[in-house]
Write an enzyme that holds these catalytic residues in place. Structure first.
Site, PDB file in Angstrom:
ATOM      1  N   ASN A   8       8.766 -11.515   3.787  1.00  0.00           N
ATOM      2  CA  ASN A   8       7.319 -11.641   3.541  1.00  0.00           C
ATOM      3  C   ASN A   8       6.963 -13.111   3.756  1.00  0.00           C
ATOM      4  O   ASN A   8       7.200 -13.947   2.890  1.00  0.00           O
ATOM      5  CB  ASN A   8       7.024 -11.184   2.106  1.00  0.00           C
ATOM      6  CG  ASN A   8       5.543 -11.243   1.754  1.00  0.00           C
ATOM      7  OD1 ASN A   8       4.718 -11.737   2.535  1.00  0.00           O
ATOM      8  ND2 ASN A   8       5.207 -10.740   0.588  1.00  0.00           N
ATOM      9  N   ARG A  90       6.723  -7.800   6.312  1.00  0.00           N
ATOM     10  CA  ARG A  90       5.382  -7.492   5.847  1.00  0.00           C
ATOM     11  C   ARG A  90       4.391  -8.156   6.799  1.00  0.00           C
ATOM     12  O   ARG A  90       4.450  -9.366   7.010  1.00  0.00           O
ATOM     13  CB  ARG A  90       5.160  -8.039   4.433  1.00  0.00           C
ATOM     14  CG  ARG A  90       3.744  -7.784   3.947  1.00  0.00           C
ATOM     15  CD  ARG A  90       3.453  -8.462   2.623  1.00  0.00           C
ATOM     16  NE  ARG A  90       2.102  -8.112   2.180  1.00  0.00           N
ATOM     17  CZ  ARG A  90       1.372  -8.848   1.357  1.00  0.00           C
ATOM     18  NH1 ARG A  90       1.865  -9.968   0.859  1.00  0.00           N
ATOM     19  NH2 ARG A  90       0.167  -8.467   1.006  1.00  0.00           N
ATOM     20  N   HIS A 179      -2.712  -4.353   0.690  1.00  0.00           N
ATOM     21  CA  HIS A 179      -1.763  -3.946  -0.368  1.00  0.00           C
ATOM     22  C   HIS A 179      -1.364  -2.482  -0.206  1.00  0.00           C
ATOM     23  O   HIS A 179      -0.949  -1.833  -1.167  1.00  0.00           O
ATOM     24  CB  HIS A 179      -2.359  -4.117  -1.777  1.00  0.00           C
ATOM     25  CG  HIS A 179      -2.618  -5.540  -2.176  1.00  0.00           C
ATOM     26  ND1 HIS A 179      -3.739  -5.912  -2.872  1.00  0.00           N
ATOM     27  CD2 HIS A 179      -1.897  -6.668  -1.990  1.00  0.00           C
ATOM     28  CE1 HIS A 179      -3.709  -7.212  -3.108  1.00  0.00           C
ATOM     29  NE2 HIS A 179      -2.595  -7.709  -2.566  1.00  0.00           N
ATOM     30  N   ARG A 240      -9.550 -16.061  -5.383  1.00  0.00           N
ATOM     31  CA  ARG A 240     -10.546 -15.495  -4.451  1.00  0.00           C
ATOM     32  C   ARG A 240     -11.719 -14.895  -5.222  1.00  0.00           C
ATOM     33  O   ARG A 240     -11.518 -14.268  -6.261  1.00  0.00           O
ATOM     34  CB  ARG A 240      -9.903 -14.401  -3.601  1.00  0.00           C
ATOM     35  CG  ARG A 240      -8.898 -14.934  -2.603  1.00  0.00           C
ATOM     36  CD  ARG A 240      -8.164 -13.817  -1.870  1.00  0.00           C
ATOM     37  NE  ARG A 240      -6.726 -14.000  -1.981  1.00  0.00           N
ATOM     38  CZ  ARG A 240      -5.826 -13.086  -1.653  1.00  0.00           C
ATOM     39  NH1 ARG A 240      -6.198 -11.928  -1.177  1.00  0.00           N
ATOM     40  NH2 ARG A 240      -4.544 -13.342  -1.792  1.00  0.00           N
ATOM     41  N   GLU A 383       7.241  -3.518  -3.353  1.00  0.00           N
ATOM     42  CA  GLU A 383       6.855  -3.542  -1.944  1.00  0.00           C
ATOM     43  C   GLU A 383       8.072  -3.722  -1.047  1.00  0.00           C
ATOM     44  O   GLU A 383       8.141  -3.165   0.038  1.00  0.00           O
ATOM     45  CB  GLU A 383       5.852  -4.683  -1.701  1.00  0.00           C
ATOM     46  CG  GLU A 383       4.480  -4.397  -2.286  1.00  0.00           C
ATOM     47  CD  GLU A 383       3.647  -5.652  -2.511  1.00  0.00           C
ATOM     48  OE1 GLU A 383       3.989  -6.440  -3.418  1.00  0.00           O
ATOM     49  OE2 GLU A 383       2.654  -5.853  -1.797  1.00  0.00           O
TER      50      GLU A 383
HETATM   51  C1  LIG Z   1      -3.292  -9.055   1.369  1.00  0.00           C
HETATM   52  C2  LIG Z   1      -3.157  -9.859   0.134  1.00  0.00           C
HETATM   53  O1  LIG Z   1      -4.134 -10.162  -0.534  1.00  0.00           O
HETATM   54  O2  LIG Z   1      -1.937 -10.182  -0.233  1.00  0.00           O
HETATM   55  P1  LIG Z   1      -1.510 -11.057  -1.487  1.00  0.00           P
HETATM   56  O3  LIG Z   1      -1.961 -10.335  -2.715  1.00  0.00           O
HETATM   57  O4  LIG Z   1      -0.009 -11.088  -1.362  1.00  0.00           O
HETATM   58  O5  LIG Z   1      -2.165 -12.389  -1.328  1.00  0.00           O
HETATM   59 MG   LIG Z   2       2.947  -9.233  -4.491  1.00  0.00          MG
END
Ligand SMILES: CC(=O)OP(=O)(O)O
Ligand SMILES: [Mg+2]
Ligand SMILES: Nc1ncnc2c1ncn2[C@@H]1O[C@H](COP(=O)(O)OP(=O)(O)O)[C@@H](O)[C@H]1O
Length: 397
Positions: A8, A90, A179, A240, A383
């Site tokens: 990953n 990934r 996800h 975010r 995962e």
């Molecule tokens: C796609 C994504 O948000 O992945 P992560 O949660 O690992 O940042």
């Molecule tokens: Mg994770």
């Protein structure tokens, strides 16, 4: 023994796990951080759970793989006696092109690169990891497992934005969802915990990690998810923003004088729990809230409020909910957040049992009361195992 190396690659990190797929257990795992940014932590854990830590300056993903190979050589297990039959990667954005795990060829790499316009923060790093891993493991097949794949079953009503159709099509603007590997794994693990076929179940899966997303899973298929064209939409996350009025973006550019990259940085890296409550890591945020920090408390309220809104929306879309399933770092380990997120839903048949919720465990478990119409579960995600399984399936080893 079927051994798969799962990779990953993030923009500044390499996470890996060597998986014995038959046994479903990791033989080793590790993490190299701050790639390309000076000295940073690196760690390698062997099959017995012994972790060796290092402080390394790795210039790029090639150097990170070199560190990993060295760690295997020094601390084991030996990659000769536990040689991977394939490497599973990934890859975050597969667009509408990839809906299954795919053996990586030159053409697939060109496609992953080309899809970077739809995931500028993720796909370039994923590709850098693939190229470096191919160099480190030249004689085994490499397979891409896409975060978006599981969500390719969403109906148009769920994946279309209400935008001008021509503009959207020209620029491939639609909801892809992310996800997916986790949502797929967890929905099946939840079914097996409930001892019912996944085909019969209507589930809401809440993947709450650094990134966070909700998914409505109907009969084992994703029918709706909260992340959109990119992993920025939906729930409030560590750093975010999640959902915003899109006009805010215009306002920031017109009135606050921010450039495109500054807005991108603000919304992806300096918003969410970090922006609101001063801590992007849920452990720090909950600690601060418990110590009486008002901003941290408010941030947690926003986090929980947003989850509850999605649970309500997805319950309405599904028509019935057999189980709500918490997973990933926060979902698995933060009972306070789980309780806040589902507080006040008793009238809808969702009741969390405080004692069950407080139990710490690494196993799948039920945290709802016996008379809760909807079961509430905590199901650890994996995962890496899911990527390893899918990789093995494609290469037919
Ligand atoms: C796609 C994504 O948000 O992945 P992560 O949660 O690992 O940042
Ligand atoms: Mg994770
Ligand atoms: N015991 C805990 N209590 C609260 N939050 C936790 C705990 N352990 C981990 N977390 C949170 O889980 C998040 C990371 O989740 P994880 O699934 O590992 O993320 P990712 O894979 O997206 O990097 C962090 O916000 C971290 O604080």
């Amino acid at each position: 023994m079927s051994v798969v190396l799962v990779v990953n690659s993030g923009s500044s990190s390499l996470k890996y796990q060597l998986v014995d797929v038959g046994a479903g257990t990791p033989l080793a795992s590790g993490l190299v951080e701050r790639i390309g940014a000076g000295p940073g932590p690196a760690a390698h854990t062997d099959a017995a759970g012994r972790t060796s830590r290092d402080e390394v300056s790795v210039a790029d993903h090639h150097a990170a793989f070199a560190w990993m190979l060295q760690a295997f050589a020094e601390h084991g297990p030996s990659l000769e006696s536990h040689a991977p039959v394939a490497v599973g990667h990934r890859v975050v954005q597969g667009g509408a092109r990839f809906f299954e795990p795919t053996v990586i060829t030159e053409l697939v790499k060109i496609n992953i690169d080309e899809l970077s316009v739809l995931a500028p923060l993720h796909n370039p790093a994923n590709l850098a990891g693939i190229v470096a891993a191919e160099r480190a493991f030249p004689s085994v097949p490499h397979v891409a497992v896409f975060d978006t794949a599981f969500h390719q079953t969403m109906p148009p009503a769920a994946y279309l934005y209400a935008l001008d159709r021509d503009v959207a099509e020209r620029h491939r603007i639609r909801r892809y969802g992310f996800h997916g590997t986790s949502h797929r794994y967890v929905s099946r693990a939840a079914a097996s915990f409930l001892d019912r076929p996944v085909e019969e179940l209507k589930l809401i899966v809440l993947h709450l990690g650094n990134g966070a997303s909700a998914c409505a899973v109907d009969g084992g298929r994703s029918v709706e998810t909260s992340m959109g064209m990119t992993p920025l939409e939906g729930l409030a996350m560590g750093t975010r923003s999640g959902d915003l009025d899109p006009a805010i973006v215009l306002h920031l550019q017109r009135r606050a004088g921010l450039g495109v990259d500054e807005v991108d940085d603000l919304l992806n890296k300096r918003s969410g729990m970090l922006g609101l409550g001063g801590h992007g890591d849920m452990r720090d945020l909950t600690e601060a809230a418990e110590a009486g920090d008002e901003a941290a408390r408010t941030a947690l309220d926003v986090y929980a409020h947003r989850i509850r809104s999605y649970v309500g929306a997805y319950a309405a879309q599904l028509g019935r909910v057999d189980a709500i399933v918490f997973t990933a770092g926060v979902g698995e380990n933060a009972p306070g957040v789980r309780a806040m997120a589902l507080a006040g839903l008793g009238g809808f048949g969702v009741a969390v049992d405080p004692d069950r919720n407080a139990i710490r465990s690494r196993a799948a478990r039920r945290i709802s009361t016996d008379d809760s119409r909807t079961a509430v579960l905590v199901v650890p995600t994996n995962e890496e195992l899911e990527i390893a399984r899918q990789t093995l399936e494609v290469v037919g080893a």
